[in-house]
Each structure stands twice: as C-alpha cells, then as structure tokens.
Design an enzyme around this catalytic site. Structure first.
Site, PDB file in Angstrom:
ATOM      1  N   GLY A 274      75.080  38.337  81.672  1.00  0.00           N
ATOM      2  CA  GLY A 274      74.448  37.220  80.970  1.00  0.00           C
ATOM      3  C   GLY A 274      75.369  36.034  80.890  1.00  0.00           C
TER       4      GLY A 274
ATOM      5  N   VAL B 145      77.545  33.113  78.700  1.00  0.00           N
ATOM      6  CA  VAL B 145      78.322  33.060  77.465  1.00  0.00           C
ATOM      7  C   VAL B 145      78.428  31.616  76.979  1.00  0.00           C
ATOM      8  CG1 VAL B 145      80.479  33.732  76.369  1.00  0.00           C
ATOM      9  CG2 VAL B 145      79.675  34.954  78.385  1.00  0.00           C
TER      10      VAL B 145
ATOM     11  N   ASP C  56      82.433  47.154  85.668  1.00  0.00           N
ATOM     12  CA  ASP C  56      82.514  45.806  86.227  1.00  0.00           C
ATOM     13  C   ASP C  56      83.832  45.125  85.852  1.00  0.00           C
ATOM     14  OD1 ASP C  56      81.818  43.592  87.664  1.00  0.00           O
ATOM     15  OD2 ASP C  56      80.490  42.761  86.138  1.00  0.00           O
TER      16      ASP C  56
END
Ligand SMILES: *[C@@H]1O[C@H](CO)[C@@H](O)[C@H](O)[C@H]1NC(C)=O
Ligand SMILES: *[C@@H]1O[C@H](CO)[C@@H](O)[C@H](O)[C@H]1NC(C)=O
Ligand SMILES: *[C@@H]1O[C@H](CO)[C@@H](O)[C@H](O)[C@H]1NC(C)=O
Ligand SMILES: *[C@@H]1O[C@H](CO)[C@@H](O)[C@H](O)[C@H]1NC(C)=O
Ligand SMILES: *[C@@H]1O[C@H](CO)[C@@H](O)[C@H](O)[C@H]1NC(C)=O
Ligand SMILES: *[C@@H]1O[C@H](CO)[C@@H](O)[C@H](O)[C@H]1NC(C)=O
Ligand SMILES: *[C@@H]1O[C@H](CO)[C@@H](O)[C@H](O)[C@H]1NC(C)=O
Ligand SMILES: *[C@@H]1O[C@H](CO)[C@@H](O)[C@H](O)[C@H]1NC(C)=O
Ligand SMILES: *[C@@H]1O[C@H](CO)[C@@H](O)[C@H](O)[C@H]1NC(C)=O
Ligand SMILES: *[C@@H]1O[C@H](CO)[C@@H](O)[C@H](O)[C@H]1NC(C)=O
Length: 778
Positions: free
Chosen positions: A508, A510, A619
């Site tokens: 997503g 930030v 990740d």
C-alpha cells in the site's frame, strides 16, 4: 703508562669482537643454511637483532629477536601459526634465490614470498629482515609483514594491523588486534570481530589526521602518526625523553594491551614499560571468553563466571564459562520450576537484547525472564528489562554506581548453591512478591488464600504468577495491549487528507501525518486486504503490535473502518534504506554499512526465532527498511504477508516480494519458508556493502545484475572490484561480507543458513566457510 694500557685494552677488545664477528653470520647467501643447533643465527651489524631458530614448545620456531638483551624478546615470527619444527630443520637460501624452511623429509616452506630471485639475505640494525636482488634492491622485507610488534622505522600503514600472540612463549596469533584504520583512527578490536564500534575497545580518536595515515615509532620510543603526505601530525604517547643506550618497541601483548617497552642495553638489558593503552586491563573485549567477565583486582584482570556457570577450563580461565546445568530445549517448556533467577551486580556485557520491556520493576523483570523460555539472561536498568540469550560476551565488572544495570541470570535450581541466593530463598522471594503485588489489587482474596496457603500454595503460586504477568504486560507494553484504534476520519485529519506521500510498497501507500499531540506518524493505506472480519484483522494487529524490537518499526495503531484498512506506524525521519543508500550525497562509510546490515539481521532473527509465533516477512527489500534519526535500520511491513495471504497459498500474484529480491522458491512453486527472507536479506546485504542497486542499467553489461557480478568477482577471487578501495575497511572484511551474502542467496533453501547463523557469522562469532556457489543461471 695508563694510556698505553688503555690502548692495549682497546686492541684486545677489538680483537675479541673481531673474533666474534668472524664466527657470526651477517649475510646469508645462496646455498647457505642456518640450523637450530650450533650458533648459526644471522646477526645484524651491531648484533642488536638476530634472525634464526628460537625454542618453541618441544621444538623451534623461526623469528627475529633482540640479541643484546638477556630475555631475547622475539619481535617477529615467520609463519607464526605453524607448529614447532624439529631440531633437524634448516633455514636456507636456495641456489635459485628463495628463502625457505627445509624440514625433515625434504618438505620446503617459503619464509619470504618473493616474485624475483634473491641474491642474499641480511638483517638490518633496525630489526628488518631483508632480501636483496642482484641490483642490491630490497625485494622483500619483514617490516612489510609485522606480527605483534612495531619497531622504530616500521610503518604501520592505513589498513595494516598487528595481532597479539597467544602468550609470551607461544607466538601463534592470539585474541587481539590493533589496526591503523583507513579513516585515520587507531583502533583495538578482538580478533575475529568486524571493524564496528560495538567491538572496539580502544581508539586513538585521530580521525582529524585524514585518510591514509601511518603509525610509527621512533628511536626514542615516541609513537606518532604521519598523514598521507608524510608529515608528522599526531604524537600518541607524549614522547619519551631521548636517552642513549635504550631501544624501544611497541607490542600488542597477549592480554590485549598495547605497550611501548624500553630495553636498556647499557645496563643489563632490563626492560620497562614506557606507555600502555588502554589503562584498565579489563578493557580488552572478550578477555574472559564467552559468558565470563573480567574483574580488576589490585590492577590485575581476574576472570570470573556468573552464577550458575563454571569455567570451561579451570587452568585457562580466559576461555570462558559454561552453564553448570542442563538446559531443556524450548520445545519442552512445561516446567519453569526448574529454574530460578540470580542477580549479578555491576557487570556489563555486549548488548544483545531481543526484547525490551519498559516500566518494569526488577521483580517483574525476574518473572518475565522466568516465564519466557527463550530468555536466558536479562539486564535490568532504570525501569527497563532487556531479555537476552546466551552467550554473554565482553563481560566486565564496572565501578559500583547507582543506576548500574543488574544482570539477572536464569540458573538451574540445583546449580544455585554457590550463588548469591539460596534457591529456596529465591523461590520464597518470588512467592512473597507475587502475593505482595497481586495482593494490593485484591487484598481480601489474598488474605483468604494466605489462610489456606499451606495446602493451596502450589496452585496459588501458579495463579498469582499468571496474574502478575498479565499485569506486567499491561504496564510495560501499554501499546501492545491497547493499540490505538483510529477512525478513518481521524487519520484523514492527521494526514491532511492523505497528501504528503512518503512512499509506496507492495502492500500500500504510506502518508505522513501528525496526531493532535504533535506526534509524527506514518500511515499506511493497505490495498488488497484478504483477511475480512474485524476480529481477525484486530487479532493480526495485536500480534504485530506485540512484536517489539529495536530493529522493527513500531505499530502504534490501526483503522478498520468500512472498507478502509490503515496502519499507523512511528515515523522514521531518515526515510527508506533505498533513499539512504542511493539518494544522499555521501555514501555511508564501511562501518555504517556493516551496522545497517547487523541491525537488519537482528530484526529478522527476532521475527524468525524470538517472537511468540514465527513471522516470515516475505518482502525484505531496501524500500521496506527504514532509517531512524540515529541512522539505525528498522524493518517495516512485517506481519503483513500473513494478513494479505492468510493461507500461505502463494497463488496471489499481488505479493511476490520485490523484483530483484525474491527467492527462487516463489517462481518454482516450492513451499515458502523463513529461508525466503534469508535470500532477500542476502541481496540486501550485497546491495548495502556495494552501495548500488541490485539491478543497475547504468553500468557495464557484465555488472548490471549485482548478484551475477558478485559471483563473477568472487569466483575470480577479485572481490575488491566490488567496492571502491577508499570505501572499504579492508579486504578480509569485504570478503567475509561477500561470503555471507553468497551463503544467503544459495539456490537451495536448505543450503542457506538460518538467520541466527547468519547473525553469528556477521558478528564474527563463527567462521564463514566458503560458500558452495551452486545456482542455476537466472
Ligand atoms: C653481504 O653480502 C653483500 C653481497 O655479497 C655485501 O655487499 C655486503 O657487504 C655483505 N655484508 C656483510 C655485513 O658482510
Ligand atoms: C656457540 O657459541 C658459544 C659461545 O659464543 C661457543 O662456546 C660455542 O662453541 C659455539 N658453538 C658453535 C657450534 O659454534
Ligand atoms: C600455541 O597456541 C596454539 C593456539 O592455542 C596451540 O594450538 C598450539 O598448540 C600452541 N603451541 C604450543 C607449542 O604450545
Ligand atoms: C635428526 O638428525 C639426527 C642425526 O642426523 C637423527 O638421529 C634424528 O633421527 C633426526 N631426527 C628426526 C626427527 O628426523
Ligand atoms: C606465501 O604464499 C603462499 C601461497 O600464496 C602462502 O600460503 C604463504 O602463507 C605465504 N607465506 C608468507 C610467509 O607470506
Ligand atoms: C638492475 O638494474 C638494471 C638497470 O637499472 C635493470 O636494467 C635490471 O633489469 C635490474 N635487474 C633486476 C633484477 O632488477
Ligand atoms: C589513500 O590511498 C589509496 C590507495 O593508495 C588512494 O587510492 C586514495 O586516493 C588515498 N586517499 C587519500 C585521501 O589520500
Ligand atoms: C599533512 O600535514 C601537513 C602539516 O600539518 C599539512 O601541511 C598537509 O596538508 C597535510 N596533508 C594532508 C594530505 O592532509
Ligand atoms: C639489571 O639492572 C637493573 C637496573 O639497573 C637492576 O635493578 C637489576 O638488578 C639488574 N639485574 C641483573 C640480573 O643484573
Ligand atoms: C563456591 O564458591 C567458592 C568461591 O566463591 C569456591 O571456592 C568453591 O569451590 C565453590 N563451591 C562449589 C561447590 O562450587
């Protein structure tokens, strides 16, 4: 008359010295040899130094010593780590111009590696053993390969180091080193550690002299530095008064202290210490081995073991200490009654905390460690309780001072007899404390229980124990129990309508925000959330919120409002590692790079092995690693993979890590294990030390893919190409890091080491074997 006798005496002395001189070898020419038997050493012109065999163990070693002093102090050793040689060995100058050691049975070993043939060897009055070619040019000199001693005229250049010996009689490499660093600092470290501040135990603080400085000693015992243009810039030891008849040396001794010695040749060769550093003989790190600590008793360092530990070897206490009880593996964590806690005051150790609990009392810290099967030791200081695992390293006793840390050591119940506290006492104390703390909250209940204590005691104890633990958590980790739940509106206001974008990750976007109390936050708006249901989401948030480590970005709260899922993190002022490495003016220096690597490794070890349930990050990449104001690295986005992919199905295309950092398993439909993080870490490590992107199209074609280039350089034994020379501390350090990186990116997950092993290698606690380098070409 008197004059005549003086002349006579003089002539006599001359004759004697001539006779001596004739016996002595000053040159070793082709075809001649030296042997341990007889007096066949090589002497310097004034016979201050000699080169040849000296006694070592039950045989001999080869070296240079002060001939003029009774102690015959050894100042250089050839092939210092080799075992003693027999009395039949010889040192020879071969007819083809090599200086070799010839052992029984005809084996030859070079003493000096020269590229061209030598004509003869001699030892200069400075103590330098030199080989000359036919043009009388020096082609090899022992001053280029110092061992533990600096002699006047020997230049310790940038990057060079001296290594201590095992002892005064065993000149094999010992435990300490002193390094003339590229950055102009002279620093002492334990052998085997990285050149990082955590490991240094003395430094000259002379960065101001600039890069490429040199350390040397003069004939008056003055230790000083030359800058890169050869000008004297700093005197290290205030200088000695010039005095005839004395010779000087500077040696890093077996005890890790660097001393300047004088030897008085006029008197009887008596030796004295002119200067030494560090002053405190307990300062050398690791002087008492693992788990041991050093205590200074009438200026002498004395090794001791913490309670519950015994010396590995009573006669060699500097080897460290082992537990005197068997520890059950965490797999069988049923019976914590087997353990108790003992306190050790005023000792400090290398910080190796895996979890910090704040606002604790010492009793709560005690219990927290007893309760946590992973906790082996805790440091209590202020109101902080730092949980740690063994081994303890670099232990030493400090001055008694208020506010010093207390070391809480978990010990077996049976082993405590000799400790500070009788285990029965300890148990009673814990119990008393249990009653006290919970008793305040529910006094009447406690009183009733007390009345029945004689037969309820055991059950009560357990109950109280749990109760207190809960309380302890409640106070200590306020955020973890009460992660703040935000409404979407609150965050909309805090971020000013989501305008200031900090970055975008695979989970997503930030945004920067400010809470009403002026706290700066980072708000991550999740996309593609799989886990539905508020309860599940909140449970996941709790589990992330409970994950505290100094190298993990802290979750402050979350928002589950309609279809919006947002996470609120502490704000990291130095941005991502990516920006830090590639967008700042100056590349971080070597030490900083190593520290960043260490921080990241510690964070991952915590996720994999030390938190309640293992978290696989999935990740790890430089965009998910953030830098705080002190330049410490913290890992972000941990725990999210699970949220976005609850069944670990791998079918989701959305999360597959980041290009250039993903492990081969992702492409091969193999099970995803913690080893995927090891792989990504390996790439990140190489990216950090080489300070370039994993794929960079602005470089020659052979260097575009970082890991291919690293493989090529490593197999060609040319790792120096990877990092500009002025950016790297030394070749060994670089090679070590490259080897660790290559281990991490091994093709087969099972071949890759665990993160814990990786951390041990990084910290220098274990050797780094040569990586097998097996991988399919990508
Ligand atoms: C050593 O040998 C070289 C060449 O043979 C000679 O020039 C030199 O004077 C010799 N030195 C001594 C001290 O004998
Ligand atoms: C060694 O030197 C001592 C004294 O200088 C002498 O007495 C002895 O004969 C010498 N030995 C040999 C083998 O040259
Ligand atoms: C010298 O020390 C090394 C390292 O501890 C040891 O392996 C070796 O056996 C020692 N040699 C002798 C002769 O004591
Ligand atoms: C060394 O040489 C002597 C005499 O030449 C011989 O007796 C002895 O066995 C040899 N020692 C070894 C270890 O070869
Ligand atoms: C000489 O070179 C060989 C092979 O490179 C090496 O193993 C040995 O340690 C070197 N010896 C010295 C004295 O530098
Ligand atoms: C010796 O010096 C001469 C002239 O300086 C040079 O031509 C020759 O190559 C040198 N020999 C060696 C072995 O360095
Ligand atoms: C230090 O030495 C290296 C290699 O000799 C050289 O490349 C570098 O420019 C030097 N740096 C300074 C500041 O002198
Ligand atoms: C070395 O020191 C001298 C004297 O202080 C100074 O003039 C010179 O610039 C320095 N060289 C470097 C490279 O800093
Ligand atoms: C050597 O000289 C020192 C200082 O002059 C003196 O204290 C010491 O007793 C002497 N030792 C011997 C063995 O003569
Ligand atoms: C107990 O400690 C003392 C010194 O603190 C030591 O002398 C003694 O040997 C120890 N006893 C046991 C059983 O370990």
């Amino acid at each position: 008359m008197q004059q005549a006798s003086m002349v006579l005496l003089f002539l006599l002395l001359l004759a004697i010295s001539m006779a001596n001189a004739q016996q002595r070898n000053f040159n070793l020419s082709r075809g001649s040899t030296l042997s341990p038997m007889g007096n066949s050493s090589l002497f310097s012109q004034s016979s201050t130094f000699a080169f040849g065999f000296f006694s070592f163990g039950d045989g001999f070693a080869i070296g240079i010593w002060y001939e003029g002093t009774p102690q015959k102090t050894v100042v250089w050793t050839a092939n210092r780590n080799d075992p003693p040689v027999s009395r039949n060995a010889t040192i020879g100058m071969t007819n083809d111009g090599r200086l070799i050691l010839q052992e029984v049975g005809g084996q030859e070993k070079p003493i000096a590696n020269t590229t061209e043939p030598a004509i003869f060897v001699s030892i200069l009055d400075s103590g330098n053993l030199v080989l000359y070619n036919s043009n009388s040019t020096i082609i090899w000199q022992s001053f280029d390969y110092p061992t533990d001693t600096l002699l006047p005229g020997l230049l310790l250049r940038a990057g060079d180091q001296l290594f201590s010996s095992i002892s005064e009689t065993n000149h094999s490499m010992g435990s300490f080193r002193i390094k003339m660093q590229i950055d102009g600092n002279i620093v002492m470290y334990p052998v085997g550690s990285l050149d990082a501040p955590d490991f240094a135990y003395w430094e000259s603080d002379t960065n101001f002299v600039g890069k490429n400085a040199t350390l040397t000693l003069d004939g008056n015992g003055r230790l000083y530095m030359l800058n890169s243009s050869g000008a004297e810039v700093k005197n290290i030891n205030n200088g000695a008064v010039p005095s005839g008849g004395k010779i000087y040396r500077a040696t890093i001794d077996a005890d890790g202290i660097f001393r300047v010695y004088s030897h008085n040749l006029i008197e009887n060769g008596s030796q004295s210490i002119v200067w030494s550093a560090p002053e405190d003989r307990c300062t050398p790190k690791g002087i008492c081995g693992i788990n041991g600590y050093c205590d200074l008793i009438s200026q002498q360092p004395v090794c001791a073991c913490p309670p519950g530990f015994v010396f590995i070897n009573q006669d060699q206490r500097n080897l460290g200490c082992n537990r005197n009880f068997i520890v059950e593996s965490c797999a069988f964590k049923n019976d914590r009654i087997e353990y108790t806690i003992q306190e050790l005051q005023n000792t400090i150790w290398l910080e190796s905390t895996y979890a910090i609990l704040s606002s604790m009392t010492i009793e709560e810290c005690n219990l927290a460690c007893l309760e946590d099967c992973n906790c082996e030791v805790a440091q209590f200081q202020g109101q902080e309780c730092k949980k740690q695992k063994l081994p303890l390293t670099f232990g030493r006793r400090t001055q008694q001072e208020a506010g010093n840390p207390t070391t809480l050591v978990k010990v077996g119940m049976d082993s405590g007899r000799n400790g500070t506290m009788d285990p029965k006492e300890a148990r009673k104390k814990v119990l008393r404390m249990d009653i006290l703390v919970s008793g305040v909250a529910c006094l009447s209940f406690a009183l009733i229980v007390l009345a029945f204590a004689t037969f309820l005691i055991f059950r009560y104890r357990r109950w109280a124990y749990k109760k207190i633990l809960y309380k302890a958590n409640d106070q200590g980790l306020i955020d973890d129990v009460s992660l703040r739940a935000f409404t979407y509106n609150e965050l909309n206001v805090a971020t000013n309508g989501f305008v200031e974008k900090l970055g975008r990750g695979s989970f997503g976007t930030v945004f920067k925000g400010t809470l009403s109390e002026q706290r700066i936050i980072a708000v991550k708006r999740l996309e593609k959330v799989v886990a539905e249901g508020e309860l599940e989401f909140r449970n996941e948030m709790r589990s992330i919120g409970r994950t505290h480590h100094r190298n993990l970005v802290r979750l402050l709260g979350y928002c589950h409002d309609g279809s919006n899922r947002l996470l609120v993190y502490e704000y990291m002022s130095n941005g991502t590692l990516c920006d830090y490495l590639f967008k700042s003016q100056l590349n971080p220096n070597w030490e900083e790079r190593i520290n960043i690597v260490l921080h990241i490794a510690r964070g991952i070890v915590y996720l994999h092995e030390e938190c309640e349930t293992q978290i696989i990050h999935c990740d790890i990449n430089p965009n998910n690693i953030l830098m705080d104001e002190y330049g410490h690295a913290k890992i972000a986005d941990f725990g999210l993979a699970k949220l976005l992919m609850p069944d670990h199905s791998r079918t989701l295309t959305g999360i597959r890590g980041t290009r250039g950092y993903v492990a081969p398993e992702w492409h091969k439909n193999l099970p995803i294990t913690a080893k995927v993080d090891v792989y990504s870490f390996g790439i990140v490590l190489l990216v950090i030390i080489c300070c370039r992107r994993s794929i960079d199209v602005n470089v020659p074609e052979s260097e575009v893919v970082l890991i291919d280039w690293v493989y090529d350089c490593f197999t060609a034994n040319d790792v120096c190409k990877l990092v500009p020379k002025e950016e790297v501390a030394d070749k060994q350090s670089l090679e070590r890091m490259v080897k660790i990186g290559l281990w991490c990116i091994e093709e087969e997950p099972v071949v890759r080491p665990s993160m814990k092993k990786v951390l041990q290698m990084l910290e220098g606690n274990v050797d780094v074997p040569i990586p097998p380098c097996t991988r399919s070409s990508l």
